[in-house]
Structure formats: C-alpha cells, structure tokens
Design a protein around this motif. Structure first.
Motif, short mmCIF file in Angstrom:
data_model
loop_
_atom_site.label_atom_id
_atom_site.label_comp_id
_atom_site.label_asym_id
_atom_site.label_seq_id
_atom_site.Cartn_x
_atom_site.Cartn_y
_atom_site.Cartn_z
N ALA A 1 0.80 -1.23 0.00
CA ALA A 1 0.00 0.00 0.00
C ALA A 1 0.83 1.28 0.00
CB ALA A 1 -0.93 0.01 1.21
N THR A 2 0.21 2.34 -0.52
CA THR A 2 0.70 3.69 -0.29
C THR A 2 0.29 4.07 1.13
OG1 THR A 2 0.58 4.36 -2.60
CG2 THR A 2 0.48 6.11 -0.94
N ILE A 3 1.26 4.51 1.93
CA ILE A 3 1.04 4.80 3.34
C ILE A 3 0.99 6.31 3.56
CG2 ILE A 3 1.95 4.53 5.67
CD1 ILE A 3 0.97 1.90 4.42
N GLY A 4 -0.04 6.77 4.28
CA GLY A 4 -0.17 8.18 4.59
C GLY A 4 -1.34 8.40 5.54
N ARG A 5 -1.54 9.56 6.13
CA ARG A 5 -0.69 10.69 5.82
C ARG A 5 0.72 10.57 6.36
NH1 ARG A 5 -3.77 16.46 6.50
NH2 ARG A 5 -5.69 15.99 5.35
N TYR A 6 0.91 9.77 7.40
CA TYR A 6 2.22 9.70 8.00
C TYR A 6 2.65 8.25 8.16
CZ TYR A 6 6.31 11.23 10.51
OH TYR A 6 7.61 11.50 10.85
N GLY A 7 3.64 7.84 7.35
CA GLY A 7 4.19 6.51 7.45
C GLY A 7 4.95 6.32 8.75
N ASN A 8 4.85 5.13 9.30
CA ASN A 8 5.50 4.75 10.54
C ASN A 8 4.77 5.34 11.75
OD1 ASN A 8 7.58 3.62 12.34
ND2 ASN A 8 8.78 3.48 10.46
N ARG A 9 5.43 5.43 12.89
CA ARG A 9 4.75 5.69 14.16
C ARG A 9 4.89 7.13 14.61
NH1 ARG A 9 6.79 0.61 14.00
NH2 ARG A 9 5.33 -1.05 14.61
N ILE A 10 3.83 7.61 15.27
CA ILE A 10 3.84 8.89 15.98
C ILE A 10 3.50 8.59 17.44
CG2 ILE A 10 2.73 11.14 16.25
CD1 ILE A 10 2.39 11.26 13.26
N ALA A 11 4.40 8.97 18.33
CA ALA A 11 4.31 8.58 19.74
C ALA A 11 3.06 9.15 20.40
CB ALA A 11 5.54 9.06 20.50
N ASN A 12 2.37 8.27 21.12
CA ASN A 12 1.21 8.66 21.94
C ASN A 12 0.09 9.32 21.14
OD1 ASN A 12 2.47 7.81 24.45
ND2 ASN A 12 3.79 9.61 24.21
N GLY A 13 0.11 9.13 19.83
CA GLY A 13 -0.97 9.64 18.99
C GLY A 13 -1.13 11.14 19.02
N LYS A 14 -0.03 11.88 19.14
CA LYS A 14 -0.16 13.34 19.15
C LYS A 14 1.14 14.00 18.74
CE LYS A 14 0.80 13.78 24.13
NZ LYS A 14 0.27 14.27 25.43
N PHE A 15 1.03 15.23 18.27
CA PHE A 15 2.19 16.04 17.95
C PHE A 15 1.78 17.50 18.03
CE2 PHE A 15 0.01 15.45 13.92
CZ PHE A 15 0.08 16.69 13.31
N LYS A 16 2.77 18.36 18.14
CA LYS A 16 2.52 19.80 18.22
C LYS A 16 3.04 20.47 16.97
CE LYS A 16 2.68 21.86 22.18
NZ LYS A 16 3.13 22.50 23.47
N LEU A 17 2.25 21.37 16.42
CA LEU A 17 2.63 22.12 15.22
C LEU A 17 2.08 23.53 15.33
CD1 LEU A 17 3.87 21.98 12.32
CD2 LEU A 17 1.59 21.34 11.50
N ASP A 18 2.93 24.51 15.12
CA ASP A 18 2.54 25.92 15.21
C ASP A 18 1.85 26.23 16.53
OD1 ASP A 18 3.51 26.19 12.61
OD2 ASP A 18 1.55 25.91 11.70
N GLY A 19 2.35 25.60 17.59
CA GLY A 19 1.83 25.88 18.92
C GLY A 19 0.55 25.15 19.30
N LYS A 20 0.03 24.35 18.37
CA LYS A 20 -1.21 23.61 18.62
C LYS A 20 -0.93 22.12 18.69
CE LYS A 20 -5.87 22.76 16.79
NZ LYS A 20 -6.85 23.08 15.72
N THR A 21 -1.57 21.43 19.62
CA THR A 21 -1.42 19.98 19.74
C THR A 21 -2.52 19.28 18.96
OG1 THR A 21 -0.37 20.15 21.92
CG2 THR A 21 -1.34 18.03 21.32
#
Length: 413
Positions: free
Chosen positions: A130-150
């Motif tokens: 398969a084509t994997i997206g939006r983000y291939g592989n793992r993101i810890a704890n199901g969250k990330f911060k971008l531009d000051g927003k979680t």
C-alpha cells in the motif's frame, strides 16, 4: 539504474492533478499556490513519445474487485520487454503483484498480496503493497505539536499512531489514469484528504505515480500540497520475497543497507531520539549478509522489534544523502538470482522482516504467507519526526510542494 533521468520527473509535482483535486474542494489558497509552483511533470499522460522505441512496454486496465460498498476497484497491469510485470490496484494505491523472471527465466510473483478487496480489508494491518499516509510509521502517543497547537490522532498500535491512523491512505479508493510516455508505462493515482482526517490538519491533495521502464526500474514519485501547515511522510509498504511469495522465509536472502547509523527504539517501537552506530550490532548490513544471520542475536533492540524470536523493524539512516544515483539498499536471493536495489530521495528506510505474519492466511497464488515470509524497504523520513526536533523535519508548509521519489530496480534484466 538508468542515469539519464530528467530531473523534473524526480522532483516536481504534477501540478495539474493536484489543482484538480483542490478545485473540487474549493481550496482557493492552495490552488493558487500550486498553479504558481511551476510546470507539471515531463512524463504527462498520453505523451507523444514513440512506443516503437521501447518494445513490449504496455499498460492495460481491468476490473479487479468491488469494495463492500460497491465501489469499483481497477487494476493496472504494467509490462516490459524483459518479462517483468507490475500490477497496481486503486484500493490503497497499492502494488498487488510483481512478476519477475529468475536467472533461468522462471517467472514468480515476488510481492506479497491478495486477489480480492475483502482480504486487504480483513488483513489491513499487513499493509501489503500500500501507499502509506498521511504519516508513514509511528507517531508517539498519537499526538504532535505544530505551530503551537497539539493535534490528537487515533491510536492503532499500542499507545501510538501507525501509518496514518485507523483508516489511512491504504484503505482509500484512489482515482487513476494510465501513463504511456513511450519510454515508460504506468499509472497516476490521486486522492484528496480533507482537513482533520485522522486528526491531521489541512486539505491535502496527493498524487502517486508508478512507472516501469525496460531497465526494470519501478519508479514511485509522490507529490502533495496542503492549504494548512501539516506533517506528511509518504511511503510504500510492498513486501518482497525474491524467491517468490509463499516460498518460505527470506532469512537466506542477502541484504546490504548503505547506512552507518540507525534510530534505536524503546519498547513501543518509538525512536529514542538518538542516532547510534550499527557497527558491532546485528543491525550492521554495511557488508552484505543473510537476513537471518543475526536475527536471533541476544540484542535488546531485536527483542523490542519481535519479542518472541527477534526480528528487524527499524529505521536506518541512509548514507545516500537523498541522491537517486546512490545505492541505498540491495537484497539478493542467491538461489534464484533475483535482486532488488533501492534508490531514494528519502533520508531513511524501514527494513521490516514481517515479524508478525503468522501463516494464518494465503496470498495471491494460494500459498501461505508465514513468519519472516517477506521484507519491506519503506523509504521514509524517520519515525515520530514531528516529536523529535533533532530529526529531519516532516513539516509541510501551506501551499508548498511535498515530493519524494523512490526507485526499485530489479535484476536480472
């Protein structure tokens, strides 16, 4: 590998396709940015190239299956003059099969897959082809911060988000059209991912192009554009068994990974944030060795990846520096003589030895797909990069273009 590549074909977005997707959702901001981004890829559909210069290159379309909701899934069959063929289906924009002759001319399917959509849904955790997206592989704890927003994502791999969440690009039906430039044949697939899908910000238009040539190069070119700042990490999840799908394990196949370092993981397979040398560890593939040579070693990293028997499921930091002319990975099956080489614009590769296939189901040829029955070469940015400030960034700014190119070259030609 063919070194006469047009740079535009490997680095530029097919702007026309992306803008069509964005126009459909009325995203004027990104549409304007995409239109200003430059010309489309050189290899346009229905190019006027002389097919007679490249005998036996062909692309044909046929019905594959339907989803449970009744949506038609198409298959695109790509062939070249060397007896190689690749099947791409629109469910998950995935590689369904790769038929390849061995050194004696015997053809086998070397990609793990299924013959129907139901199996792809029932066994979706395999992500076959398969084509994997939006983000291939793992993101810890199901969250990330971008531009000051979680941003919060659905967790589908223990405490983490894997391969885009509970319903990633692998479960979507992509729009498709054939490509024939005279020197390559292929298929272009497009998908529109609305703002907030699986928790990710931004209306995102994505294009994936698969092309095959007479040098046995299977090229995958990805492009995307968003109307909000977001994160993105696309990859392909084909499992290879160079002896043929269902032909036992890949442990005797010989791998070389052009990487002096890897990103060590914790017990939930999330990188620690460090880069460590492979020297003196079972992860050292700088000199070719059988995949199974060190897979049972008493090593904590191997036990994290596969607690019962050991296995590989790690991101290697490639020495190829994103240069498509530098070899990143080579794997050879000594018995058949089949070899796959990988070249990529990406900084890393996830080499995974199908640690969790358990022999409970069968693939396209009716053969059982068992433990260590395949390996993946997932060209990528590093896992959990949105939460790892020292890793190469996976942030995509609004209106900017994401591009990635990976080439799998198959031998013998």
């Amino acid at each position: 590998m063919n070194h006469d590549d047009n740079e535009e074909e490997t680095t530029m977005t097919d702007t026309s396709t992306l803008t069509r997707s964005l126009r459909a959702c009325g995203s004027a901001t990104v549409l304007a940015a995409a239109l200003a981004a430059g010309p489309a890829l050189a290899a346009n559909n229905n190019d006027s190239g002389d097919s007679a210069q490249s005998p036996h290159l062909a692309v044909t379309e046929s019905d594959f299956d339907k989803t449970p909701q009744g949506k038609q899934i198409e298959r695109y069959h790509l062939t070249n003059r060397n007896g190689m063929s690749v099947d791409i289906i629109t469910f998950g924009a995935r590689v369904q099969a790769i038929h390849m002759p061995d050194k004696n001319g015997k053809v086998a399917d070397i990609a793990l897959g299924f013959n129907n959509v139901k199996d792809y849904i029932d066994h979706k955790s395999t992500y076959f082809g398969a084509t994997i997206g939006r983000y291939g592989n793992r993101i810890a704890n199901g969250k990330f911060k971008l531009d000051g927003k979680t941003y919060h994502l659905p967790k589908n791999n223990g405490p983490n988000t894997l391969h885009g969440g509970t319903e990633g690009f692998d479960q979507k039906v992509w729009a498709a059209s054939p490509i024939d430039t005279g020197n390559t044949v292929g298929v272009e697939l497009t998908h529109f991912s609305p703002d907030g899908t699986m928790g990710f910000p931004g209306n995102l238009a994505v294009t994936v192009r698969y092309t095959l040539d007479n040098d046995n190069d299977l090229r995958i070119h990805y492009s995307a554009v968003s109307d909000k700042d977001t994160v993105i990490n696309l990859t392909n999840h084909t499992y290879f068994n160079l002896a043929g799908a269902g032909s036992g394990t890949v442990l005797d196949q010989v791998a070389m990974i052009n990487a002096d370092q890897f990103t060590p993981i914790n017990d939930t397979l999330i990188p620690t944030g460090k880069l460590e040398s492979v020297s003196g560890t079972p992860l050292d593939f700088t000199t070719p060795k059988p995949i199974g040579q060190d897979i049972h070693a008493d090593n904590q990293q191997l036990k994290y990846a596969e607690p019962k028997q050991g296995g590989y499921d790690f991101n290697w930091v490639l020495n190829s520096d994103g240069d498509l002319h530098k070899l990143a990975v080579r794997v050879t099956d000594p018995k058949s003589g089949r070899t796959v080489e990988m070249y990529t614009s990406e900084p890393g590769v996830q080499f995974y030895t199908s640690n969790f296939l358990d022999g409970s189901f069968k693939g396209t040829n009716g053969k059982t797909l068992g433990h260590w029955g395949g390996f993946t070469l997932e060209a990528q940015h590093y896992p959990d990069s949105p939460n790892q400030p020292n890793f190469p960034s996976t942030e995509l700014k609004a209106g900017q273009k994401y591009t990635q190119t990976t080439v799998y070259k198959f031998l013998p030609e």
